[in-house]
Design a protein around this motif. Structure first.
Motif, short mmCIF file in Angstrom:
data_model
loop_
_atom_site.label_atom_id
_atom_site.label_comp_id
_atom_site.label_asym_id
_atom_site.label_seq_id
_atom_site.Cartn_x
_atom_site.Cartn_y
_atom_site.Cartn_z
N ALA A 1 37.56 42.24 39.18
CA ALA A 1 37.73 41.64 38.73
C ALA A 1 38.20 40.01 39.33
N HIS A 2 39.94 40.42 39.93
CA HIS A 2 40.38 39.54 40.27
C HIS A 2 39.12 37.93 41.23
N ALA A 3 38.53 39.07 42.34
CA ALA A 3 37.09 38.37 43.26
C ALA A 3 36.57 37.62 42.24
N ALA A 4 36.10 38.21 40.90
CA ALA A 4 34.87 37.06 40.43
C ALA A 4 35.58 36.45 39.25
N GLY A 5 36.45 36.55 39.52
CA GLY A 5 37.95 35.63 39.13
C GLY A 5 37.63 34.66 40.10
N ARG A 6 38.00 34.63 41.25
CA ARG A 6 38.41 33.17 41.50
C ARG A 6 37.79 33.04 42.36
N ARG B 1 46.26 25.01 40.65
CA ARG B 1 46.63 25.77 41.84
C ARG B 1 48.42 27.09 41.37
N GLN B 2 48.72 25.97 40.09
CA GLN B 2 50.50 26.94 39.51
C GLN B 2 49.53 27.86 38.61
N PHE B 3 48.45 27.32 38.06
CA PHE B 3 47.74 27.95 36.92
C PHE B 3 47.45 29.34 37.34
N MET B 4 46.80 29.45 38.48
CA MET B 4 45.74 30.52 39.44
C MET B 4 46.77 30.69 40.03
N MET B 5 48.00 30.51 40.82
CA MET B 5 49.04 32.17 41.16
C MET B 5 49.69 32.45 40.04
N GLU B 6 50.16 31.75 38.74
CA GLU B 6 50.41 32.88 37.54
C GLU B 6 49.49 33.74 37.38
N GLY C 1 47.24 34.79 39.27
CA GLY C 1 46.87 35.90 40.33
C GLY C 1 45.51 35.92 40.55
N LEU C 2 44.90 34.41 40.59
CA LEU C 2 43.74 34.10 41.19
C LEU C 2 43.31 33.73 42.68
N LEU C 3 44.57 33.47 42.79
CA LEU C 3 44.91 32.18 43.48
C LEU C 3 45.05 32.63 45.29
N ASP C 4 43.68 33.76 46.35
CA ASP C 4 43.77 33.99 47.28
C ASP C 4 44.09 32.87 47.88
N ASP C 5 44.76 32.85 49.63
CA ASP C 5 45.14 32.28 50.59
C ASP C 5 44.17 30.93 51.02
N GLN C 6 42.82 31.83 51.26
CA GLN C 6 41.72 30.99 51.76
C GLN C 6 41.24 30.08 50.68
N TRP C 7 41.59 29.43 49.29
CA TRP C 7 40.81 28.72 48.21
C TRP C 7 42.77 27.22 48.36
N GLN C 8 43.73 28.35 48.94
CA GLN C 8 44.76 27.39 49.16
C GLN C 8 45.05 26.42 50.32
N SER C 9 44.37 27.18 50.96
CA SER C 9 44.05 26.29 52.76
C SER C 9 43.07 25.62 52.40
N ALA C 10 42.46 25.23 51.35
CA ALA C 10 41.25 24.73 51.94
C ALA C 10 41.08 23.71 50.84
#
Length: 94
Positions: free
Chosen positions: A46-51, A77-82, A84-93
């Protein structure tokens, strides 16, 4: 259903937590662990689908309107971190 045997290693305190939780639910440890593993796998999917959905929505928005303004990107980004949908790949991209 055919069951397969697995061997796992856990610290003693985790063993006690597992046994207590299984007993509280009236299940054998193996059934409790199997259910917990299924729940964890479903949550990960579900988290992967959300991301993926977030990436697709962002790409769609940016294709139509241009790059997301920096302030909006930071709020997203803040919303996604809260959430639990933000992964390192998206954050660095971003």
């Amino acid at each position: 259903m055919t069951a397969r045997k697995l061997s796992i290693s856990v610290p003693p305190e985790v063993e006690e937590t597992i046994k207590a939780a299984a007993a509280q639910e009236g299940q054998p440890v193996s059934a409790w662990l199997a259910a917990a593993a299924v729940e964890k796998a479903q949550a990960a999917a579900a988290h992967a689908a959300g991301r993926t959905a977030v990436r697709e929505m962002l790409a769609e928005y940016e294709a139509e309107h241009g790059p997301l303004p920096d302030e909006s990107r930071q709020r997203a980004r803040q919303f996604m971190m809260e959430a639990g949908l933000l992964d390192d790949q998206w954050q660095s991209a971003g």
